[in-house]
Motif scaffolding. Sequence first.
Motif, PDB file in Angstrom:
ATOM      1  N   ASP A 194      40.257  45.702  32.292  1.00 45.76           N
ATOM      2  CA  ASP A 194      41.435  45.243  33.034  1.00 45.76           C
ATOM      3  C   ASP A 194      42.564  44.998  32.023  1.00 45.76           C
ATOM      4  OD1 ASP A 194      42.998  44.379  35.162  1.00 45.76           O
ATOM      5  OD2 ASP A 194      42.240  42.324  35.075  1.00 45.76           O
ATOM      6  N   HIS A 198      46.057  46.935  31.653  1.00 40.15           N
ATOM      7  CA  HIS A 198      47.358  46.231  31.641  1.00 40.15           C
ATOM      8  C   HIS A 198      48.239  46.789  30.528  1.00 40.15           C
ATOM      9  CE1 HIS A 198      45.454  42.404  33.619  1.00 40.15           C
ATOM     10  NE2 HIS A 198      45.710  43.351  34.497  1.00 40.15           N
ATOM     11  N   HIS A 261      46.478  49.722  39.212  1.00 36.92           N
ATOM     12  CA  HIS A 261      46.490  48.490  39.995  1.00 36.92           C
ATOM     13  C   HIS A 261      46.956  48.741  41.428  1.00 36.92           C
ATOM     14  CE1 HIS A 261      45.762  46.426  36.217  1.00 36.92           C
ATOM     15  NE2 HIS A 261      45.534  45.322  36.909  1.00 36.92           N
ATOM     16  N   HIS A 275      38.251  43.341  41.161  1.00 38.48           N
ATOM     17  CA  HIS A 275      39.425  43.778  40.414  1.00 38.48           C
ATOM     18  C   HIS A 275      39.080  44.642  39.186  1.00 38.48           C
ATOM     19  CE1 HIS A 275      43.669  43.322  39.236  1.00 38.48           C
ATOM     20  NE2 HIS A 275      43.234  43.199  37.989  1.00 38.48           N
ATOM     21  N   ASN A 279      39.656  48.699  39.083  1.00 40.82           N
ATOM     22  CA  ASN A 279      40.603  49.348  38.173  1.00 40.82           C
ATOM     23  C   ASN A 279      39.925  50.462  37.389  1.00 40.82           C
ATOM     24  OD1 ASN A 279      42.786  47.812  38.886  1.00 40.82           O
ATOM     25  ND2 ASN A 279      42.557  46.347  37.228  1.00 40.82           N
TER      26      ASN A 279
HETATM   27 ZN    ZN Z   1      44.585  43.550  36.312  1.00 41.66          ZN
END
Ligand code: ZN
Length: 359
Positions: A194, A198, A261, A275, A279
């Motif tokens: 994650d 990002h 996302h 989450h 992703n």
């Molecule tokens: Zn995230």
Amino acid sequence: MNFKNFPMVPRVVFGRGSFDQLEEIITSKRTSTSSPFIFLVDDVFKGSPLEKRIPLYHNDKVIFINSDVEPKTSQVDALRDSIKEEFDALPSGVIGIGGGTLMDLAKAVAIMLNNPGSSEDYQGWDLLKNPALYHVGIPTISGTGAEVSRTTVLTGPEKKLGINSDHTPFDQVVLDPDLCTGVPLNQWFYTGMDCYIHCIESLTGTYLNAFSQSYGEKSLDLCNEVFFNGSLSEDESRDKLMMASWHGGMSIAYSQVGVAHAMSYGLSYLLGTRHGVGNCIVFDHLEEFYPEGVKQFKKMVDKYEVEIPKGLCANLTDDDFDTMISVSMGMVPLWENALGKDWKQVITPQKLRGMYEKM
Ligand code: ZN
Ligand code: NAD
């Protein structure tokens, strides 16, 4: 041009074993002996040595929370109601111990203990009537950046959307990398990715600026050290991933995330996909948008022999696809960051359907 006046976490402790400073940190924040500290703790720690280290005094209370499902507005409201019913005085503060799920729950419960109505009324931007109670975040797994962010992501009856406000960020964060010992490999990878995602989404986005870039590049360097560089000890790896998560969160705070996302929100809304893994499922198919990032991601998947679930969308109906597509296309700033103002020329419902069908 109106520039964001972004609130940052005002106090942070970093260091292996720093959890034991919690007592000293919160003592001065106790408003009265009848106002408890509420500790929301991931139930993976029930019966663990960490549970015994939680500094409890007076009528302080530990509430264990199962994080198998992501936080819901109804769950936040129920927690708030039960705390208000049990105690005459408003708590001194709320302390979240766990991953992104517990970070978000602690923020939301601290907000709702001081705001009327339901948490679903506040999903959106800057809708709070009152500040939150004092709240502390203590992450036990690294990657989401929820420890620094200005949001708490909640699933409500109508939408999955954050409570974004200046009162959402923690008043205090305790970063103790030792607490991440024992995270299962798959989960370590999904939540760590994650953070990696990002960085890629922020650094390749059209919203990029020097503020975001400075944090994003540092975070990506740290991710590379952790996930590629085989020479780190386990302690060093936990230290660095914790700081990667922090910097990754700071990077997207002043820019935005992107395609992975936007699409994983659709999966999560329809199928409840978590989450981190969501992703990863999406990012695995995004060569077209992030060629270098996806190439490296696939190498990391191979290196750690992590399974990325496949076939999620195999048996979905047309209505299911439409739901996911509409949730995903609703994430306008994410698409705009990824592809620019004319993103709708690239991303059509048909295009998204074709992409989801591969997942
Ligand atoms: Zn995230
Ligand atoms: P998580 O909190 O859902 O936890 C994942 C799993 O790891 C759980 O089973 C948990 O019990 C386990 N776990 C956590 N710490 C552990 C430890 N030390 N040892 C063993 N097991 C441990 O995972 P996450 O990926 O950190 O968080 C996902 C959530 O974060 C989602 O709800 C997502 O919406 C939210 N999120 C929020 C933000 C934000 O800015 N607010 C950003 C990204 C994600």
